[in-house]
Design a protein around this motif. Structure first.
Motif, mmCIF file in Angstrom:
data_model
loop_
_atom_site.group_PDB
_atom_site.id
_atom_site.type_symbol
_atom_site.label_atom_id
_atom_site.label_comp_id
_atom_site.label_asym_id
_atom_site.label_seq_id
_atom_site.Cartn_x
_atom_site.Cartn_y
_atom_site.Cartn_z
ATOM 1 N N GLN A 68 0.830 -1.208 0.000
ATOM 2 C CA GLN A 68 0.000 0.000 0.000
ATOM 3 C C GLN A 68 0.863 1.255 0.000
ATOM 4 O O GLN A 68 0.619 2.188 -0.782
ATOM 5 C CB GLN A 68 -0.919 -0.005 1.221
ATOM 6 C CG GLN A 68 -1.783 1.229 1.334
ATOM 7 C CD GLN A 68 -2.566 1.275 2.639
ATOM 8 O OE1 GLN A 68 -2.412 0.417 3.509
ATOM 9 N NE2 GLN A 68 -3.401 2.277 2.784
ATOM 10 N N MET B 169 2.526 1.727 -3.396
ATOM 11 C CA MET B 169 1.585 2.185 -4.412
ATOM 12 C C MET B 169 1.266 3.675 -4.213
ATOM 13 O O MET B 169 1.148 4.422 -5.186
ATOM 14 C CB MET B 169 0.304 1.354 -4.383
ATOM 15 C CG MET B 169 0.519 -0.104 -4.773
ATOM 16 S SD MET B 169 1.284 -0.311 -6.385
ATOM 17 C CE MET B 169 -0.022 0.234 -7.439
ATOM 18 N N GLU B 170 1.118 4.108 -2.969
ATOM 19 C CA GLU B 170 0.898 5.524 -2.694
ATOM 20 C C GLU B 170 2.094 6.355 -3.150
ATOM 21 O O GLU B 170 1.931 7.436 -3.715
ATOM 22 C CB GLU B 170 0.634 5.747 -1.204
ATOM 23 C CG GLU B 170 -0.703 5.227 -0.735
ATOM 24 C CD GLU B 170 -0.878 5.272 0.772
ATOM 25 O OE1 GLU B 170 0.035 5.764 1.488
ATOM 26 O OE2 GLU B 170 -1.927 4.814 1.260
ATOM 27 N N ARG B 171 3.294 5.847 -2.936
ATOM 28 C CA ARG B 171 4.503 6.559 -3.355
ATOM 29 C C ARG B 171 4.581 6.641 -4.879
ATOM 30 O O ARG B 171 4.934 7.684 -5.436
ATOM 31 C CB ARG B 171 5.742 5.853 -2.786
ATOM 32 C CG ARG B 171 7.043 6.529 -3.138
ATOM 33 C CD ARG B 171 7.168 7.871 -2.456
ATOM 34 N NE ARG B 171 8.481 8.426 -2.764
ATOM 35 C CZ ARG B 171 8.697 9.695 -3.002
ATOM 36 N NH1 ARG B 171 7.723 10.577 -2.908
ATOM 37 N NH2 ARG B 171 9.889 10.115 -3.307
ATOM 38 N N VAL B 172 4.241 5.547 -5.567
ATOM 39 C CA VAL B 172 4.240 5.545 -7.029
ATOM 40 C C VAL B 172 3.244 6.575 -7.544
ATOM 41 O O VAL B 172 3.550 7.340 -8.474
ATOM 42 C CB VAL B 172 3.921 4.134 -7.582
ATOM 43 C CG1 VAL B 172 3.582 4.174 -9.063
ATOM 44 C CG2 VAL B 172 5.092 3.194 -7.337
ATOM 45 N N SER B 173 2.074 6.630 -6.945
ATOM 46 C CA SER B 173 1.061 7.604 -7.343
ATOM 47 C C SER B 173 1.571 9.031 -7.140
ATOM 48 O O SER B 173 1.419 9.892 -8.012
ATOM 49 C CB SER B 173 -0.220 7.383 -6.545
ATOM 50 O OG SER B 173 -1.183 8.332 -6.869
ATOM 51 N N SER B 174 2.196 9.279 -6.005
ATOM 52 C CA SER B 174 2.754 10.597 -5.711
ATOM 53 C C SER B 174 3.841 10.963 -6.717
ATOM 54 O O SER B 174 3.899 12.102 -7.206
ATOM 55 C CB SER B 174 3.319 10.612 -4.286
ATOM 56 O OG SER B 174 4.004 11.803 -4.030
ATOM 57 N N GLN C 140 4.088 14.549 -13.652
ATOM 58 C CA GLN C 140 3.180 15.340 -14.488
ATOM 59 C C GLN C 140 3.415 16.832 -14.286
ATOM 60 O O GLN C 140 3.450 17.604 -15.255
ATOM 61 C CB GLN C 140 1.728 14.990 -14.185
ATOM 62 C CG GLN C 140 1.305 13.635 -14.709
ATOM 63 C CD GLN C 140 -0.123 13.289 -14.316
ATOM 64 O OE1 GLN C 140 -0.697 13.874 -13.409
ATOM 65 N NE2 GLN C 140 -0.696 12.305 -15.009
ATOM 66 N N ARG D 40 4.128 9.857 -9.771
ATOM 67 C CA ARG D 40 3.492 10.118 -11.069
ATOM 68 C C ARG D 40 2.943 11.544 -11.129
ATOM 69 O O ARG D 40 3.081 12.229 -12.142
ATOM 70 C CB ARG D 40 2.376 9.112 -11.326
ATOM 71 C CG ARG D 40 2.882 7.779 -11.785
ATOM 72 C CD ARG D 40 1.748 6.864 -12.218
ATOM 73 N NE ARG D 40 2.302 5.600 -12.665
ATOM 74 C CZ ARG D 40 1.807 4.418 -12.378
ATOM 75 N NH1 ARG D 40 0.698 4.325 -11.666
ATOM 76 N NH2 ARG D 40 2.377 3.322 -12.815
ATOM 77 N N GLU D 41 2.306 11.972 -10.043
ATOM 78 C CA GLU D 41 1.792 13.339 -9.984
ATOM 79 C C GLU D 41 2.937 14.346 -10.087
ATOM 80 O O GLU D 41 2.837 15.339 -10.816
ATOM 81 C CB GLU D 41 1.016 13.560 -8.695
ATOM 82 C CG GLU D 41 -0.305 12.820 -8.642
ATOM 83 C CD GLU D 41 -0.976 12.921 -7.278
ATOM 84 O OE1 GLU D 41 -0.512 13.692 -6.419
ATOM 85 O OE2 GLU D 41 -1.983 12.206 -7.087
ATOM 86 N N GLN D 42 4.032 14.088 -9.382
ATOM 87 C CA GLN D 42 5.185 14.983 -9.438
ATOM 88 C C GLN D 42 5.763 15.018 -10.854
ATOM 89 O O GLN D 42 6.181 16.081 -11.336
ATOM 90 C CB GLN D 42 6.260 14.536 -8.451
ATOM 91 C CG GLN D 42 5.894 14.761 -7.008
ATOM 92 C CD GLN D 42 6.953 14.211 -6.060
ATOM 93 O OE1 GLN D 42 8.086 13.950 -6.454
ATOM 94 N NE2 GLN D 42 6.583 14.043 -4.797
#
Length: 92
Positions: free
Chosen positions: A54, A57-62, A68, A64-66
């Protein structure tokens, strides 16, 4: 912290041949006790792995946002100076 059940393994000739073992404090530990402990350890391990997944996955999402945001900033900064306007990412 080292569990009282996992200090060191006795040699084969030292191991009890019955349905009980002896922990480091000299107390009998039954097969059922060891089986229950194994179940508890497996449950704790599953919980730990789930939490780790978990968090990753949260770090990967963060990230990805960075990425972008960085990509948009990079694209904006690559414009010629006369075409630069307020950065659209930070508008109210």
């Amino acid at each position: 912290m080292v569990s009282r059940y996992h200090k060191s393994r006795p040699q084969a000739e030292e191991r009890p041949t019955q349905d009980t073992a002896i922990d480091e404090e000299g107390k009998d530990v039954s097969v059922n006790d060891m089986t229950e402990l194994e179940k508890e350890l497996n449950a704790a391990l599953m919980h730990t792995r789930s939490r780790k997944t978990q968090l990753m996955m949260e770090r990967v999402s963060s990230l990805r946002e960075q990425l972008q945001v960085a990509s948009a900033v990079n694209q904006y900064c690559s414009r010629p100076p006369q075409k630069l306007r307020a950065l659209p990412l930070f508008k109210d």
